[in-house]
Design an enzyme around this catalytic site. Structure first.
Site, PDB file in Angstrom:
ATOM      1  N   ASP A 161      33.868  -1.402 -36.859  1.00 33.04           N
ATOM      2  CA  ASP A 161      34.009  -2.850 -36.746  1.00 33.04           C
ATOM      3  C   ASP A 161      33.029  -3.428 -35.729  1.00 33.04           C
ATOM      4  OD1 ASP A 161      36.639  -1.408 -37.375  1.00 33.04           O
ATOM      5  OD2 ASP A 161      37.005  -3.403 -38.168  1.00 33.04           O
ATOM      6  N   ASP A 190      33.133  -1.963 -41.613  1.00 42.60           N
ATOM      7  CA  ASP A 190      32.865  -3.299 -41.085  1.00 42.60           C
ATOM      8  C   ASP A 190      31.600  -3.287 -40.231  1.00 42.60           C
ATOM      9  OD1 ASP A 190      34.992  -4.284 -42.468  1.00 42.60           O
ATOM     10  OD2 ASP A 190      36.209  -4.804 -40.719  1.00 42.60           O
ATOM     11  N   TYR A 193      29.516  -8.228 -40.429  1.00 43.86           N
ATOM     12  CA  TYR A 193      30.322  -9.460 -40.423  1.00 43.86           C
ATOM     13  C   TYR A 193      29.516 -10.671 -40.889  1.00 43.86           C
ATOM     14  CZ  TYR A 193      34.149  -6.934 -38.304  1.00 43.86           C
ATOM     15  OH  TYR A 193      35.156  -6.038 -38.086  1.00 43.86           O
ATOM     16  N   ASN A 227      36.525  -3.933 -45.211  1.00 44.72           N
ATOM     17  CA  ASN A 227      36.772  -5.174 -45.966  1.00 44.72           C
ATOM     18  C   ASN A 227      35.626  -6.174 -45.809  1.00 44.72           C
ATOM     19  OD1 ASN A 227      38.065  -5.107 -43.293  1.00 44.72           O
ATOM     20  ND2 ASN A 227      38.503  -7.274 -43.676  1.00 44.72           N
ATOM     21  N   HIS A 228      34.901  -6.114 -44.687  1.00 40.84           N
ATOM     22  CA  HIS A 228      33.774  -7.041 -44.505  1.00 40.84           C
ATOM     23  C   HIS A 228      32.535  -6.615 -45.297  1.00 40.84           C
ATOM     24  CE1 HIS A 228      35.528  -9.852 -41.640  1.00 40.84           C
ATOM     25  NE2 HIS A 228      36.220  -8.822 -41.196  1.00 40.84           N
ATOM     26  N   HIS A 312      38.798   2.953 -43.701  1.00 38.26           N
ATOM     27  CA  HIS A 312      38.728   1.744 -42.871  1.00 38.26           C
ATOM     28  C   HIS A 312      40.102   1.300 -42.383  1.00 38.26           C
ATOM     29  CE1 HIS A 312      37.082  -1.752 -41.062  1.00 38.26           C
ATOM     30  NE2 HIS A 312      37.845  -2.553 -41.782  1.00 38.26           N
ATOM     31  N   HIS A 321      48.671  -7.312 -35.968  1.00 32.66           N
ATOM     32  CA  HIS A 321      47.698  -7.738 -36.967  1.00 32.66           C
ATOM     33  C   HIS A 321      47.363  -6.558 -37.885  1.00 32.66           C
ATOM     34  CE1 HIS A 321      45.286 -11.182 -37.995  1.00 32.66           C
ATOM     35  NE2 HIS A 321      44.261 -10.411 -38.250  1.00 32.66           N
ATOM     36  N   HIS A 322      47.276  -6.812 -39.160  1.00 35.25           N
ATOM     37  CA  HIS A 322      47.016  -5.772 -40.178  1.00 35.25           C
ATOM     38  C   HIS A 322      48.152  -4.751 -40.287  1.00 35.25           C
ATOM     39  CE1 HIS A 322      43.053  -7.391 -40.556  1.00 35.25           C
ATOM     40  NE2 HIS A 322      42.585  -6.890 -39.449  1.00 35.25           N
ATOM     41  N   HIS A 349      39.272  -1.249 -38.635  1.00 37.49           N
ATOM     42  CA  HIS A 349      39.985  -2.420 -39.127  1.00 37.49           C
ATOM     43  C   HIS A 349      40.774  -3.161 -38.042  1.00 37.49           C
ATOM     44  CE1 HIS A 349      41.145  -5.050 -42.285  1.00 37.49           C
ATOM     45  NE2 HIS A 349      42.384  -4.632 -42.416  1.00 37.49           N
ATOM     46  N   VAL A 350      41.627  -2.441 -37.347  1.00 46.36           N
ATOM     47  CA  VAL A 350      42.371  -3.050 -36.240  1.00 46.36           C
ATOM     48  C   VAL A 350      41.451  -3.036 -35.018  1.00 46.36           C
ATOM     49  CG1 VAL A 350      44.390  -2.813 -34.752  1.00 46.36           C
ATOM     50  CG2 VAL A 350      44.561  -2.280 -37.198  1.00 46.36           C
ATOM     51  N   HIS A 351      41.182  -4.211 -34.464  1.00 48.04           N
ATOM     52  CA  HIS A 351      40.185  -4.318 -33.401  1.00 48.04           C
ATOM     53  C   HIS A 351      40.785  -3.922 -32.060  1.00 48.04           C
ATOM     54  CE1 HIS A 351      38.059  -7.408 -36.177  1.00 48.04           C
ATOM     55  NE2 HIS A 351      37.971  -6.166 -36.615  1.00 48.04           N
TER      56      HIS A 351
END
Ligand code: FE2
Length: 459
Positions: A161, A190, A193, A227-228, A312, A321-322, A349-351
């Protein structure tokens, strides 16, 4: 005396209780959303010279580690499609020709994207390579991995990410300055972006390519799609998922008999790495499912003891989140990760950062109520490392209380190092951007799941 003993026992049991629980770091960090570095930043600088090759990047080009895919973009015309390369300590220079592709994305047209696969390199050898034409050539180098073998030490970096903010830049710098000396990066999805911009402004794919060149031109990054990378925008007629990613970043998927560049496997030194796509069909009967289950049966742990899976979307994450976005893949795949004794699953994915205990939840069958993950000695460790530093910022909200399966969690930017020592032991360290280059905020010795008892029931 009895009272004192009781108090002593109470204190000891509280202490033990605390030790057994997972850790949520108390570190307080800035949570503001970062913005991307401006277009005139030095990291985005276009190389000097007419049609100079830019966005140079390499990845593994075969299954064994003797191949390298060299990729670059020429902006003005095709130019040379070949790579000149030679081994250090050798005068014998060779040339190999590659392919050129271009794509349109709404009102954007890419430059000339070159992909050139060099095969049959010697293991454990430094090579120089040159791309470009006439007076505008650019020279880089890489080192091939050692021949696969059970006790070959090898050091992977982990980044996910990433994006293109100042935090992203700091993450890459920390990785470069880390004395652990990563030899190749496992990238968990990711990348640029670019899809955060109106019409998914693809010039931000180009800036990202120039930003990471300083590392990925010299050591292979092993790509996972996030996903990005989907870039699906039917409102403007862009209906081919993963279009910019698959044009720009090739993977050696055919070498592992995969039918898609989004899932594939490689051997590298003592590791067998399986890359999965969280955003492609993965249920039973799908190409990815069939390929993955078959792939697991092929891994020879006597040759490559360390079985690593990249994806991911994490299968276990206790951030809000997520939350549970990876649950359907967990339901489909977890029993195989356990059966085939996968050592570690890396996801992004999870930042934030999170490391799990060795647990599984394959006992749960919807109606039996056994829905709490249990300790499982054959299960992988799940590590979420989506903390590269993109413009969406960190995710700080966590589910409370911390679930027992979560061993350590902290939302800070950083990268990981997975350092294989031999067939039985590997060391993982998580490095935060705010710390010194050698500092580990979290670390773990991993004992190989196959070799820990000397043998395994699964081949
Ligand atoms: Fe993501």
């Amino acid at each position: 005396m009895i009272l004192a003993r009781f108090v002593h026992l109470l204190v000891v049991s509280i202490f033990l209780g605390v030790c057994e629980a997972g850790l949520t770091s108390s570190y307080v960090r800035e949570t503001g959303i970062a913005t991307d570095m401006p277009l005139d930043s030095d990291v985005f600088r276009v190389p000097v010279g007419y049609n100079a090759p830019q966005q140079v990047h390499i990845t593994q080009g075969d299954h064994e580690g003797r191949g390298v895919i060299v990729s670059w973009i020429t902006p003005d015309e095709v130019g040379s499609t070949s790579v000149l390369y030679w081994a250090e300590n050798s005068q014998h220079k060779k040339t190999v020709n590659g392919d050129v592709v271009r794509y349109k994305y709404y009102n954007y047209t890419s430059g000339y994207i070159h992909h050139c696969t060099i095969n049959d390199l010697e293991f454990d050898t430094k090579y120089y390579y040159v791309v470009g034409w006439g007076n505008v050539t650019r020279k880089f180098w890489f080192v091939t991995p050692p021949r696969p073998g059970p006790d070959v030490p090898y050091t992977f970096g982990l980044i996910g990410d990433l994006g293109q903010t100042r935090n992203s830049n700091q993450t890459v710098t920390h990785y470069e300055m880390n004395p652990a000396n990563g030899q190749s990066i496992l990238f968990v999805g990711d990348l640029s972006y670019a899809d955060s911009y109106p019409l998914h402004d693809n010039t931000r794919w180009d800036t990202w390519g120039r930003f990471v060149e300083r590392n990925v031109a010299y050591q292979p990054w092993i790509w996972t799609a996030g996903n990005h990378e989907i870039d699906y925008l039917p409102e403007i007629g862009e209906t081919i998922p993963f279009k910019p990613f698959t044009y720009r970043y090739w993977t050696p998927y055919k070498a592992s008999n995969s039918t898609s560049p989004l899932w594939y496997s490689i051997k590298r030194a003592s590791a067998y790495i399986i890359v999965l796509s969280s955003y492609s069909a993965y249920a039973i009967y799908t190409p990815q499912y069939k390929w993955f289950i078959n792939e697991l049966t092929k891994v020879n742990r006597t040759e490559t003891p360390w079985l690593i899976v990249l994806m991911h979307s994490p299968l276990y994450s206790s951030y809000v989140h997520h939350y549970m976005e990876g649950e359907t893949m967990r339901v489909m795949y977890e029993e195989f990760l356990v059966k085939y004794k996968v050592d570690v699953v890396f996801a992004g994915h999870v930042h934030a950062y999170e490391r799990s205990e060795r647990i599984s939840n394959i006992q749960y069958n919807v109606v039996n109520g056994l829905c709490t993950p249990i300790n499982d000695d054959s299960a992988p460790v799940y590590i979420t490392i989506g903390d590269g530093g993109n413009q969406e910022g960190l995710l700080t909200e966590m589910t409370e209380p911390q679930p027992e399966y979560s061993a350590y969690r902290e939302p800070s930017y950083g990268h990981g190092i997975f350092d294989i020592k031999n067939r039985t032991h590997a060391y993982f360290g998580w490095h935060r951007n705010q710390d010194g280059f050698a500092v580990e905020a979290d670390s773990l010795w991993l004992v190989n799941r196959y070799w820990k008892t000397g043998k395994s029931s699964v081949a």
